[in-house]
Scaffold this motif. Structure first.
Motif, mmCIF file in Angstrom:
data_model
loop_
_atom_site.group_PDB
_atom_site.id
_atom_site.type_symbol
_atom_site.label_atom_id
_atom_site.label_comp_id
_atom_site.label_asym_id
_atom_site.label_seq_id
_atom_site.Cartn_x
_atom_site.Cartn_y
_atom_site.Cartn_z
ATOM 1 N N THR A 252 89.715 -21.252 22.100
ATOM 2 C CA THR A 252 88.459 -20.843 22.822
ATOM 3 C C THR A 252 88.369 -20.103 24.027
ATOM 4 O O THR A 252 87.987 -18.969 24.311
ATOM 5 C CB THR A 252 87.412 -21.883 22.903
ATOM 6 O OG1 THR A 252 87.180 -22.424 21.533
ATOM 7 C CG2 THR A 252 85.878 -21.460 23.229
ATOM 8 N N PHE A 253 89.381 -20.538 25.007
ATOM 9 C CA PHE A 253 89.675 -20.117 26.188
ATOM 10 C C PHE A 253 90.257 -18.492 25.749
ATOM 11 O O PHE A 253 89.981 -17.624 26.586
ATOM 12 C CB PHE A 253 90.727 -20.929 26.899
ATOM 13 C CG PHE A 253 91.076 -20.325 28.265
ATOM 14 C CD1 PHE A 253 90.303 -20.093 29.292
ATOM 15 C CD2 PHE A 253 92.457 -19.780 28.321
ATOM 16 C CE1 PHE A 253 90.800 -19.339 30.591
ATOM 17 C CE2 PHE A 253 92.995 -19.238 29.646
ATOM 18 C CZ PHE A 253 92.130 -19.167 30.670
ATOM 19 N N VAL A 254 91.323 -18.442 25.112
ATOM 20 C CA VAL A 254 92.032 -17.290 24.697
ATOM 21 C C VAL A 254 91.001 -16.089 24.178
ATOM 22 O O VAL A 254 90.723 -14.940 24.694
ATOM 23 C CB VAL A 254 92.957 -17.367 23.453
ATOM 24 C CG1 VAL A 254 93.421 -15.867 23.192
ATOM 25 C CG2 VAL A 254 93.997 -18.201 24.197
ATOM 26 N N GLN A 255 89.745 -16.729 23.170
ATOM 27 C CA GLN A 255 89.072 -15.740 22.864
ATOM 28 C C GLN A 255 87.711 -15.174 24.107
ATOM 29 O O GLN A 255 87.560 -14.195 23.993
ATOM 30 C CB GLN A 255 87.935 -16.582 21.850
ATOM 31 C CG GLN A 255 88.812 -16.653 20.565
ATOM 32 C CD GLN A 255 88.147 -17.484 19.503
ATOM 33 O OE1 GLN A 255 87.197 -18.379 19.938
ATOM 34 N NE2 GLN A 255 88.459 -17.125 18.529
ATOM 35 N N MET A 256 87.432 -16.267 25.061
ATOM 36 C CA MET A 256 86.649 -15.833 25.990
ATOM 37 C C MET A 256 87.631 -14.899 27.048
ATOM 38 O O MET A 256 86.679 -13.953 27.222
ATOM 39 C CB MET A 256 86.486 -17.229 26.885
ATOM 40 C CG MET A 256 85.520 -18.091 26.154
ATOM 41 S SD MET A 256 85.017 -19.418 27.455
ATOM 42 C CE MET A 256 86.494 -20.191 27.788
ATOM 43 N N MET A 257 88.544 -15.104 27.442
ATOM 44 C CA MET A 257 89.368 -13.959 28.076
ATOM 45 C C MET A 257 89.637 -12.569 27.364
ATOM 46 O O MET A 257 89.482 -11.697 28.006
ATOM 47 C CB MET A 257 90.951 -14.634 28.592
ATOM 48 C CG MET A 257 90.679 -15.736 29.266
ATOM 49 S SD MET A 257 89.605 -15.623 30.830
ATOM 50 C CE MET A 257 90.290 -14.647 31.716
ATOM 51 N N GLU A 258 89.771 -12.819 26.045
ATOM 52 C CA GLU A 258 89.833 -11.506 25.208
ATOM 53 C C GLU A 258 88.528 -10.912 25.403
ATOM 54 O O GLU A 258 88.630 -9.454 25.567
ATOM 55 C CB GLU A 258 90.244 -11.581 23.824
ATOM 56 C CG GLU A 258 91.701 -12.006 23.714
ATOM 57 C CD GLU A 258 92.197 -12.474 22.341
ATOM 58 O OE1 GLU A 258 91.300 -12.664 21.361
ATOM 59 O OE2 GLU A 258 93.473 -12.474 21.892
ATOM 60 N N ALA A 259 87.364 -11.327 25.181
ATOM 61 C CA ALA A 259 85.988 -10.826 25.136
ATOM 62 C C ALA A 259 85.759 -10.425 26.788
ATOM 63 O O ALA A 259 84.966 -9.213 26.645
ATOM 64 C CB ALA A 259 85.079 -11.935 25.103
ATOM 65 N N LEU A 260 86.371 -10.848 27.724
ATOM 66 C CA LEU A 260 86.307 -10.332 29.120
ATOM 67 C C LEU A 260 87.271 -9.097 29.247
ATOM 68 O O LEU A 260 87.244 -8.664 30.425
ATOM 69 C CB LEU A 260 86.492 -11.510 30.043
ATOM 70 C CG LEU A 260 85.232 -12.328 29.976
ATOM 71 C CD1 LEU A 260 85.485 -13.815 30.770
ATOM 72 C CD2 LEU A 260 83.830 -11.801 30.487
ATOM 73 N N GLY A 261 88.197 -8.887 28.295
ATOM 74 C CA GLY A 261 88.950 -7.791 28.341
ATOM 75 C C GLY A 261 90.358 -8.095 29.109
ATOM 76 O O GLY A 261 91.036 -7.369 29.631
ATOM 77 N N TYR A 262 91.003 -9.434 28.831
ATOM 78 C CA TYR A 262 92.109 -9.998 29.349
ATOM 79 C C TYR A 262 92.983 -10.423 28.615
ATOM 80 O O TYR A 262 92.651 -11.159 27.506
ATOM 81 C CB TYR A 262 91.860 -10.852 30.444
ATOM 82 C CG TYR A 262 91.152 -10.393 31.848
ATOM 83 C CD1 TYR A 262 92.182 -10.102 32.895
ATOM 84 C CD2 TYR A 262 89.666 -10.447 31.759
ATOM 85 C CE1 TYR A 262 91.342 -9.515 34.177
ATOM 86 C CE2 TYR A 262 89.275 -10.032 32.969
ATOM 87 C CZ TYR A 262 90.113 -9.596 34.156
ATOM 88 O OH TYR A 262 89.492 -9.099 35.366
ATOM 89 N N ASP A 263 94.124 -10.217 28.702
ATOM 90 C CA ASP A 263 95.289 -10.992 27.953
ATOM 91 C C ASP A 263 95.729 -12.147 29.056
ATOM 92 O O ASP A 263 95.424 -12.121 30.036
ATOM 93 C CB ASP A 263 96.516 -10.203 27.583
ATOM 94 C CG ASP A 263 96.197 -9.032 26.495
ATOM 95 O OD1 ASP A 263 95.387 -9.485 25.394
ATOM 96 O OD2 ASP A 263 96.817 -8.187 26.406
ATOM 97 N N ILE A 264 96.547 -13.131 28.424
ATOM 98 C CA ILE A 264 96.806 -14.380 29.119
ATOM 99 C C ILE A 264 98.391 -14.139 29.194
ATOM 100 O O ILE A 264 98.849 -13.986 28.168
ATOM 101 C CB ILE A 264 96.592 -15.640 28.411
ATOM 102 C CG1 ILE A 264 94.880 -15.631 28.470
ATOM 103 C CG2 ILE A 264 96.865 -16.869 29.199
ATOM 104 C CD1 ILE A 264 94.305 -16.726 27.607
ATOM 105 N N GLU A 265 98.978 -14.478 30.549
ATOM 106 C CA GLU A 265 100.314 -14.574 30.751
ATOM 107 C C GLU A 265 100.667 -15.796 31.546
ATOM 108 O O GLU A 265 99.955 -15.805 32.680
ATOM 109 C CB GLU A 265 100.961 -13.248 31.308
ATOM 110 C CG GLU A 265 102.276 -13.170 31.339
ATOM 111 C CD GLU A 265 102.702 -11.527 31.987
ATOM 112 O OE1 GLU A 265 102.531 -10.856 31.061
ATOM 113 O OE2 GLU A 265 103.209 -11.525 33.014
ATOM 114 N N LEU A 266 101.268 -16.647 31.162
ATOM 115 C CA LEU A 266 101.748 -17.942 31.672
ATOM 116 C C LEU A 266 102.972 -17.566 32.690
ATOM 117 O O LEU A 266 103.916 -16.905 32.393
ATOM 118 C CB LEU A 266 102.082 -18.960 30.747
ATOM 119 C CG LEU A 266 100.991 -19.464 29.898
ATOM 120 C CD1 LEU A 266 101.545 -20.411 28.758
ATOM 121 C CD2 LEU A 266 99.736 -19.938 30.394
ATOM 122 N N THR A 267 103.037 -18.221 33.892
ATOM 123 C CA THR A 267 104.191 -17.978 34.697
ATOM 124 C C THR A 267 104.479 -19.444 35.206
ATOM 125 O O THR A 267 103.679 -20.325 35.422
ATOM 126 C CB THR A 267 103.540 -17.537 36.149
ATOM 127 O OG1 THR A 267 102.868 -16.185 35.763
ATOM 128 C CG2 THR A 267 104.369 -17.271 37.019
#
Length: 70
Positions: A49-64
């Motif tokens: 769900t977090f991934v879907q929310m960030m995608e809907a906001l136009g972001y990809d996720i990259e872990l550091t």
């Protein structure tokens, strides 16, 4: 989308630390099978769900990964 390949990241970090997945699992009081299942599952580390929310906001996720001191 999560940009990291979690499976590769964990394997590399294990190699850097001189640890096997079995040793890692023992350290965190779980089984190698569970560690393997978590790192192979697409949405096993980052909540879907977090991934879907960030995608809907136009972001990809990259872990550091940041090595702790001490």
């Amino acid at each position: 989308m999560v940009k990291n390949n979690i499976e590769v990241d964990v394997k590399v970090k294990c190699i850097e630390q001189g640890k096997s997945q079995v040793m890692l699992a023992d350290e965190i009081d779980t089984t190698k099978a569970y560690v393997n299942r978590v790192i192979k599952k697409q949405d096993g580390v980052v909540n879907k769900t977090f991934v879907q929310m960030m995608e809907a906001l136009g972001y990809d996720i990259e872990l550091t990964y940041v090595k702790r001191e001490g």
